[in-house]
Design a protein around this motif. Sequence first.
Motif, short mmCIF file in Angstrom:
data_model
loop_
_atom_site.label_atom_id
_atom_site.label_comp_id
_atom_site.label_asym_id
_atom_site.label_seq_id
_atom_site.Cartn_x
_atom_site.Cartn_y
_atom_site.Cartn_z
N GLU A 13 -0.59 -7.89 -10.91
CA GLU A 13 0.65 -7.23 -11.30
C GLU A 13 0.36 -5.74 -11.44
OE1 GLU A 13 4.06 -7.28 -14.78
OE2 GLU A 13 2.12 -8.18 -15.20
N ILE A 14 1.14 -4.93 -10.77
CA ILE A 14 1.02 -3.47 -10.88
C ILE A 14 2.25 -3.00 -11.63
CG2 ILE A 14 0.80 -1.30 -9.66
CD1 ILE A 14 -0.53 -2.89 -7.38
N GLY A 15 2.03 -2.49 -12.83
CA GLY A 15 3.14 -2.15 -13.71
C GLY A 15 3.64 -0.73 -13.56
N MET A 16 4.86 -0.53 -14.04
CA MET A 16 5.48 0.78 -14.18
C MET A 16 5.68 1.52 -12.86
SD MET A 16 3.79 1.87 -17.81
CE MET A 16 5.04 3.07 -18.18
N LEU A 17 5.93 0.79 -11.78
CA LEU A 17 6.21 1.43 -10.50
C LEU A 17 7.55 2.14 -10.51
CD1 LEU A 17 4.97 -1.21 -7.92
CD2 LEU A 17 3.90 0.94 -8.53
N GLY A 18 8.50 1.63 -11.24
CA GLY A 18 9.80 2.26 -11.34
C GLY A 18 10.62 2.13 -10.07
N ALA A 19 11.75 2.81 -10.05
CA ALA A 19 12.68 2.72 -8.92
C ALA A 19 12.08 3.24 -7.63
CB ALA A 19 13.95 3.50 -9.25
N TYR A 20 11.19 4.23 -7.71
CA TYR A 20 10.63 4.80 -6.49
C TYR A 20 9.69 3.82 -5.79
CZ TYR A 20 12.75 9.20 -7.68
OH TYR A 20 13.66 10.17 -7.97
N GLY A 21 9.18 2.84 -6.51
CA GLY A 21 8.36 1.82 -5.86
C GLY A 21 9.10 1.13 -4.74
N GLY A 36 0.78 -1.22 0.00
CA GLY A 36 0.00 0.00 0.00
C GLY A 36 0.82 1.27 0.00
N ALA A 37 0.24 2.31 0.58
CA ALA A 37 0.80 3.66 0.56
C ALA A 37 2.15 3.76 1.24
CB ALA A 37 -0.18 4.62 1.23
N TYR A 38 2.42 2.91 2.20
CA TYR A 38 3.70 2.95 2.90
C TYR A 38 4.66 1.91 2.34
CZ TYR A 38 0.80 5.73 5.88
OH TYR A 38 -0.05 6.69 6.34
N GLY A 39 4.24 1.25 1.27
CA GLY A 39 5.07 0.28 0.57
C GLY A 39 5.38 0.78 -0.82
N ALA A 40 5.26 -0.08 -1.79
CA ALA A 40 5.60 0.26 -3.17
C ALA A 40 4.56 1.16 -3.84
CB ALA A 40 5.77 -1.02 -3.99
N LEU A 41 3.41 1.35 -3.23
CA LEU A 41 2.33 2.11 -3.87
C LEU A 41 2.17 3.53 -3.33
CD1 LEU A 41 -0.19 -0.84 -4.10
CD2 LEU A 41 1.23 0.13 -5.91
N PHE A 42 3.26 4.10 -2.84
CA PHE A 42 3.24 5.47 -2.31
C PHE A 42 2.62 6.44 -3.31
CE2 PHE A 42 5.02 9.68 -1.86
CZ PHE A 42 4.92 9.93 -0.50
N ASP A 43 3.07 6.41 -4.56
CA ASP A 43 2.58 7.36 -5.57
C ASP A 43 1.11 7.13 -5.91
OD1 ASP A 43 4.95 8.83 -5.86
OD2 ASP A 43 5.77 7.37 -7.27
N ALA A 44 0.65 5.92 -5.84
CA ALA A 44 -0.77 5.65 -6.13
C ALA A 44 -1.66 6.26 -5.06
CB ALA A 44 -1.01 4.14 -6.22
N MET A 67 10.70 4.21 -1.89
CA MET A 67 9.78 4.89 -0.99
C MET A 67 9.20 3.97 0.09
SD MET A 67 9.91 7.97 -2.04
CE MET A 67 8.55 8.78 -1.23
N ARG A 68 9.52 2.67 0.03
CA ARG A 68 9.00 1.71 1.02
C ARG A 68 9.45 2.07 2.43
NH1 ARG A 68 7.36 -3.50 -1.51
NH2 ARG A 68 6.73 -3.98 0.60
N THR A 69 8.59 1.83 3.39
CA THR A 69 8.93 2.03 4.79
C THR A 69 8.54 0.79 5.58
OG1 THR A 69 6.80 2.91 5.51
CG2 THR A 69 8.35 4.49 4.56
#
Length: 129
Positions: free
Chosen positions: A79-87, A17-25, A90-92
Amino acid sequence: MVRVEKRRGDELYINDGAYGALFDAAHVGWRFPTTLLREPESEVRDMPFSFYGPTCDDMDHMAGPFLLPADVHAGDYIEIGMLGAYGCAMRTGFNGFTAGESVIVADEPMASVYVAAEPVAVPSNVIKL
């Protein structure tokens, strides 16, 4: 890739979620491309979903819409695509949820559909460094 833990109508509760790889989402509102990973593939029409992450924090919501087959259910993988390096960057470890297992995927990146099939001819008067 994320796992659907629970479904409630058009809301999917997932294991990231928001505090993991999906921060930007969650915090920027980006709508990443999504694909349901299930064998056999679903033949049901897509519908819009929103995601909720695992932290029990009201900021752990990704509004989407994320288009997935209408028959998606708990236990499915997405599969959630195009997360890029920030995925990853940004993980916490917020609220006890830390980085999960790393999996290397060997398929073509989603962005490869935009690459020209044949090399572009470079005029002889162009200098390449």
